[in-house]
Design a protein around this motif. Structure first.
Motif, short mmCIF file in Angstrom:
data_model
loop_
_atom_site.label_atom_id
_atom_site.label_comp_id
_atom_site.label_asym_id
_atom_site.label_seq_id
_atom_site.Cartn_x
_atom_site.Cartn_y
_atom_site.Cartn_z
N CYS A 274 0.88 -1.18 0.00
CA CYS A 274 0.00 0.00 0.00
C CYS A 274 0.91 1.22 0.00
O CYS A 274 1.50 1.55 1.03
CB CYS A 274 -0.90 -0.01 1.22
SG CYS A 274 -1.94 1.47 1.38
N TRP B 145 -5.69 -3.00 6.58
CA TRP B 145 -6.13 -3.76 5.41
C TRP B 145 -7.51 -4.33 5.69
O TRP B 145 -7.77 -4.86 6.78
CB TRP B 145 -5.16 -4.91 5.10
CG TRP B 145 -3.86 -4.46 4.54
CD1 TRP B 145 -2.72 -4.21 5.23
CD2 TRP B 145 -3.56 -4.20 3.16
NE1 TRP B 145 -1.72 -3.82 4.38
CE2 TRP B 145 -2.21 -3.81 3.10
CE3 TRP B 145 -4.29 -4.26 1.98
CZ2 TRP B 145 -1.57 -3.47 1.90
CZ3 TRP B 145 -3.67 -3.93 0.79
CH2 TRP B 145 -2.33 -3.54 0.75
N ARG C 287 -10.82 -6.52 3.46
CA ARG C 287 -11.08 -7.32 2.26
C ARG C 287 -12.58 -7.47 2.07
O ARG C 287 -13.35 -7.40 3.02
CB ARG C 287 -10.40 -8.69 2.35
CG ARG C 287 -10.94 -9.59 3.44
CD ARG C 287 -10.08 -10.86 3.53
NE ARG C 287 -10.56 -11.76 4.58
CZ ARG C 287 -9.92 -12.87 4.93
NH1 ARG C 287 -8.79 -13.23 4.32
NH2 ARG C 287 -10.42 -13.64 5.88
N ARG D 48 -17.48 -5.75 3.55
CA ARG D 48 -16.05 -5.51 3.73
C ARG D 48 -15.68 -5.83 5.17
O ARG D 48 -16.37 -5.41 6.12
CB ARG D 48 -15.73 -4.05 3.41
CG ARG D 48 -14.26 -3.75 3.28
CD ARG D 48 -14.03 -2.38 2.66
NE ARG D 48 -14.56 -2.31 1.30
CZ ARG D 48 -14.35 -1.28 0.47
NH1 ARG D 48 -13.61 -0.26 0.87
NH2 ARG D 48 -14.89 -1.28 -0.72
N TYR E 250 -8.71 -6.86 -1.77
CA TYR E 250 -8.07 -6.34 -0.57
C TYR E 250 -7.86 -4.84 -0.73
O TYR E 250 -7.35 -4.37 -1.76
CB TYR E 250 -6.74 -7.05 -0.32
CG TYR E 250 -6.92 -8.43 0.25
CD1 TYR E 250 -7.43 -9.47 -0.52
CD2 TYR E 250 -6.60 -8.70 1.59
CE1 TYR E 250 -7.63 -10.73 0.01
CE2 TYR E 250 -6.78 -9.97 2.12
CZ TYR E 250 -7.30 -10.98 1.33
OH TYR E 250 -7.49 -12.22 1.86
N TYR E 251 -8.26 -4.11 0.30
CA TYR E 251 -8.15 -2.65 0.31
C TYR E 251 -7.25 -2.20 1.45
O TYR E 251 -7.35 -2.72 2.56
CB TYR E 251 -9.52 -2.01 0.51
CG TYR E 251 -10.53 -2.31 -0.56
CD1 TYR E 251 -11.37 -3.43 -0.47
CD2 TYR E 251 -10.68 -1.47 -1.67
CE1 TYR E 251 -12.30 -3.71 -1.45
CE2 TYR E 251 -11.62 -1.75 -2.65
CZ TYR E 251 -12.42 -2.86 -2.53
OH TYR E 251 -13.36 -3.12 -3.51
N CYS E 252 -6.41 -1.22 1.17
CA CYS E 252 -5.72 -0.59 2.28
C CYS E 252 -6.47 0.69 2.66
O CYS E 252 -7.12 1.32 1.82
CB CYS E 252 -4.26 -0.30 1.96
SG CYS E 252 -3.96 0.80 0.58
N ALA E 253 -6.37 1.04 3.91
CA ALA E 253 -7.08 2.19 4.44
C ALA E 253 -6.21 2.87 5.50
O ALA E 253 -5.29 2.24 6.03
CB ALA E 253 -8.41 1.76 5.06
N TRP F 5 -8.69 5.58 1.43
CA TRP F 5 -8.80 4.22 0.91
C TRP F 5 -8.05 4.09 -0.40
O TRP F 5 -8.05 5.01 -1.22
CB TRP F 5 -10.27 3.85 0.67
CG TRP F 5 -11.02 3.64 1.94
CD1 TRP F 5 -11.64 4.59 2.70
CD2 TRP F 5 -11.22 2.40 2.62
NE1 TRP F 5 -12.21 4.01 3.81
CE2 TRP F 5 -11.96 2.67 3.79
CE3 TRP F 5 -10.83 1.08 2.35
CZ2 TRP F 5 -12.34 1.66 4.69
CZ3 TRP F 5 -11.20 0.10 3.25
CH2 TRP F 5 -11.94 0.38 4.40
N GLN G 95 -7.54 1.67 -3.97
CA GLN G 95 -8.51 1.20 -4.95
C GLN G 95 -8.79 -0.29 -4.87
O GLN G 95 -9.73 -0.75 -5.50
CB GLN G 95 -8.03 1.56 -6.37
CG GLN G 95 -7.04 0.59 -6.98
CD GLN G 95 -5.65 0.69 -6.38
OE1 GLN G 95 -5.39 1.42 -5.44
NE2 GLN G 95 -4.74 -0.08 -6.95
N GLY G 96 -8.02 -1.04 -4.13
CA GLY G 96 -8.25 -2.47 -4.03
C GLY G 96 -7.41 -3.27 -5.00
O GLY G 96 -7.12 -2.83 -6.11
#
Length: 124
Positions: A21, A35, A37, A44, A93-96, A114, A116-117
């Motif tokens: 990320c 993270w 998902r 989510r 999977y997304y980072c935030a 966030w 984009q995944g």
């Protein structure tokens, strides 16, 4: 702050992947990073998080012992090392991130930024 997640792909069960990320801007070192998902048809869900000062990490029970979250503030990047992958780990999977004064939370709504995944597919 802009986040970009990458590193997903197709892997066989038992294999490994490392997600990254990357954050733009100079504030990454002041951000808690997490993270999440999302599997098809599901909400989510929280996976793991790491505090801004790298002092404390958190992980959802189903990934403990298999996934490791880390960060390199010099590179403005957080990582999710995923080992012993299972088909049920298949998801986007997304980072935030949120600022260091905010709580580490399993609730997506408490994160301000966030990525984009990136899709992780684990075949059986």
């Amino acid at each position: 702050v802009q986040l970009q997640a990458f590193g997903g792909g197709l892997v066989q069960a038992g294999g490994s992947l490392r997600l990254s990320c990357a954050a733009s801007g100079r504030t990454f070192s002041s951000l808690n990073t997490a993270w999440f998902r999302q599997a098809p048809g599901k909400e989510r869900e929280f996976v793991a998080a790491i505090k801004w000062n790298d002092a404390t990490t958190y992980a959802e029970n189903s990934v403990k012992g298999r996934f490791t979250i880390s960060r390199d503030n010099a590179k403005n990047t957080a990582y999710l090392q995923m080992n012993s992958l299972k088909p049920e780990d298949t998801a986007v999977y997304y980072c935030a991130a949120n600022f260091r004064g905010a709580p580490i939370s399993t609730t997506p709504g408490l994160y301000d930024f966030w990525g984009q995944g990136t899709l992780v597919t684990v075949s059986s």
